[in-house]
Design an enzyme around this catalytic site. Sequence first.
Site, PDB file in Angstrom:
ATOM      1  N   GLY A 164       5.994   6.951  -9.449  1.00 24.40           N
ATOM      2  CA  GLY A 164       4.579   7.119  -9.803  1.00 24.40           C
ATOM      3  C   GLY A 164       3.916   7.907  -8.690  1.00 24.40           C
ATOM      4  O   GLY A 164       4.557   8.703  -8.003  1.00 24.40           O
ATOM      5  N   ARG A 165       2.635   7.642  -8.496  1.00 20.55           N
ATOM      6  CA  ARG A 165       1.887   8.384  -7.480  1.00 20.55           C
ATOM      7  C   ARG A 165       2.485   8.202  -6.088  1.00 20.55           C
ATOM      8  O   ARG A 165       2.671   9.162  -5.340  1.00 20.55           O
ATOM      9  CB  ARG A 165       0.418   7.919  -7.446  1.00 20.55           C
ATOM     10  CG  ARG A 165      -0.434   8.385  -8.596  1.00 20.55           C
ATOM     11  CD  ARG A 165      -1.820   7.753  -8.490  1.00 20.55           C
ATOM     12  NE  ARG A 165      -1.706   6.321  -8.683  1.00 20.55           N
ATOM     13  CZ  ARG A 165      -1.948   5.687  -9.834  1.00 20.55           C
ATOM     14  NH1 ARG A 165      -2.354   6.378 -10.880  1.00 20.55           N
ATOM     15  NH2 ARG A 165      -1.817   4.383  -9.929  1.00 20.55           N
ATOM     16  N   ILE A 166       2.801   6.946  -5.731  1.00 19.21           N
ATOM     17  CA  ILE A 166       3.265   6.697  -4.354  1.00 19.21           C
ATOM     18  C   ILE A 166       4.686   7.231  -4.165  1.00 19.21           C
ATOM     19  O   ILE A 166       4.993   7.868  -3.156  1.00 19.21           O
ATOM     20  CB  ILE A 166       3.155   5.194  -4.003  1.00 19.21           C
ATOM     21  CG1 ILE A 166       1.674   4.766  -4.056  1.00 19.21           C
ATOM     22  CG2 ILE A 166       3.740   4.899  -2.623  1.00 19.21           C
ATOM     23  CD1 ILE A 166       1.422   3.267  -3.922  1.00 19.21           C
ATOM     24  N   ARG A 246       6.342  -4.570  -4.333  1.00 22.47           N
ATOM     25  CA  ARG A 246       6.045  -5.995  -4.477  1.00 22.47           C
ATOM     26  C   ARG A 246       7.313  -6.768  -4.147  1.00 22.47           C
ATOM     27  O   ARG A 246       8.429  -6.359  -4.527  1.00 22.47           O
ATOM     28  CB  ARG A 246       5.599  -6.322  -5.908  1.00 22.47           C
ATOM     29  CG  ARG A 246       4.171  -5.931  -6.240  1.00 22.47           C
ATOM     30  CD  ARG A 246       3.145  -6.771  -5.467  1.00 22.47           C
ATOM     31  NE  ARG A 246       1.767  -6.455  -5.810  1.00 22.47           N
ATOM     32  CZ  ARG A 246       0.990  -5.595  -5.145  1.00 22.47           C
ATOM     33  NH1 ARG A 246       1.457  -4.949  -4.093  1.00 22.47           N
ATOM     34  NH2 ARG A 246      -0.264  -5.402  -5.515  1.00 22.47           N
ATOM     35  N   GLU A 275       5.334 -14.535  -0.937  1.00 26.16           N
ATOM     36  CA  GLU A 275       4.428 -14.231   0.162  1.00 26.16           C
ATOM     37  C   GLU A 275       3.401 -15.346   0.380  1.00 26.16           C
ATOM     38  O   GLU A 275       2.860 -15.827  -0.612  1.00 26.16           O
ATOM     39  CB  GLU A 275       3.693 -12.929  -0.222  1.00 26.16           C
ATOM     40  CG  GLU A 275       3.514 -11.977   0.906  1.00 26.16           C
ATOM     41  CD  GLU A 275       3.138 -10.598   0.394  1.00 26.16           C
ATOM     42  OE1 GLU A 275       3.996  -9.910  -0.190  1.00 26.16           O
ATOM     43  OE2 GLU A 275       1.969 -10.232   0.568  1.00 26.16           O
ATOM     44  N   HIS A 293       2.407  -7.107   4.660  1.00 27.14           N
ATOM     45  CA  HIS A 293       1.729  -6.463   3.527  1.00 27.14           C
ATOM     46  C   HIS A 293       0.514  -5.635   3.969  1.00 27.14           C
ATOM     47  O   HIS A 293      -0.626  -5.918   3.562  1.00 27.14           O
ATOM     48  CB  HIS A 293       1.317  -7.529   2.497  1.00 27.14           C
ATOM     49  CG  HIS A 293       1.140  -6.971   1.109  1.00 27.14           C
ATOM     50  ND1 HIS A 293       1.336  -7.700  -0.029  1.00 27.14           N
ATOM     51  CD2 HIS A 293       0.765  -5.733   0.675  1.00 27.14           C
ATOM     52  CE1 HIS A 293       1.094  -6.952  -1.094  1.00 27.14           C
ATOM     53  NE2 HIS A 293       0.750  -5.745  -0.683  1.00 27.14           N
ATOM     54  N   ALA A 295       0.678  -1.957   4.034  1.00 31.71           N
ATOM     55  CA  ALA A 295       0.961  -0.531   3.823  1.00 31.71           C
ATOM     56  C   ALA A 295      -0.295   0.286   3.514  1.00 31.71           C
ATOM     57  O   ALA A 295      -0.379   1.456   3.880  1.00 31.71           O
ATOM     58  CB  ALA A 295       2.001  -0.357   2.720  1.00 31.71           C
TER      59      ALA A 295
END
Length: 342
Positions: A164-166, A246, A275, A293, A295
């Site tokens: 996707g975008r990332i 995730r 988490e 977490h 990023a």
Amino acid sequence: MSEHIFVTRRIPEPGLELLRDSGARVTVSQSDEEQGVTRQDLLAGVADCNVLVPLLTEPIDRELMSVNDHLLGIAQMAVGYNNIDIPTATELGIPVSNTPGVLTDTTADFTWAMLMAVARRIPEAHNYMVAGRYKLWGPNLFLGADIGLGASGIPKVLGIVGYGRIGAAVARRAQGFDMEILAHDPFNRKGIDADDMVTWADFEELLERSDFVTLHPPLTPETHHLINAAALKRMKSTAYLINAARGPVVDEAALVTALREDWIAGAALDVFEDEPAMAPGLAELSNAVLIPHIASASTDTRSKMATMAATNAIAHLRREKAPNVVNPEVYDTEAYRRRVAR
Ligand code: GLV
């Protein structure tokens, strides 16, 4: 009485300012920064509000969404929204929005920071320094893996799972390292951009050929434990796994075994299956880089995420289509029409 926006935890100030400027009454839960909002406070907050602004730490389920017929929308401050039961929100006529796009570069940068940190053993070397253990330079001190061509002159293979975008932004950054880039998307998303830089691969081929496997899919039933023991066994023993997506995309217990038994060389994790807990044994491994977490945690990006969430919240409040609605079909439902007419 004015309409009410309930924010589950303190979001960056520019977002709160925007919410307050809307004229609505804004309540930020007085939750403890480490404990988060209690279920009881969450239920009470939702029962009394018109728009909910949650974070990814709160499960937004049927019970919660059912306590208030006047809830006009949910404006999450995160791109991921696996904590929200979207089919139920749609069934109940509640639009849900997220904050896509704005964190793409920041998260892709951080993915690279993680990749480099684990390959070149930076956290381990840092700990060695601060423990006062550096006595003499040595030719074998903290040998790591090349990312670029290095002395071998051989391009390393970067495998991007989730394009996707990332994922695409991670690919763009790989250009500077002369890498061969393989991409696989569990949902067959191809060509968001940067697709001319990658070679499409099936999942097994990507695992078998990559020197670095980096994960960027959303968490869905299809991607839960995508990286399981079988997948880890397919990877090269010299390869590294990076996860800034995730936690439950990876079977963390299997990963601990893989790292302990050298099925793979190392892993860098920004997210965890349960988490903030970590699988037993993970914290003791020197070939795991473990990060809480963060990023997307640059000051600018988190502020922009907060203003995006606020903009969406205000649209929900005004019964307008939210710019980043994730369940747009909700607007055509009778349940939504009934809700906004109340
Ligand atoms: C962070 O993990 C996000 O989904 O925004």
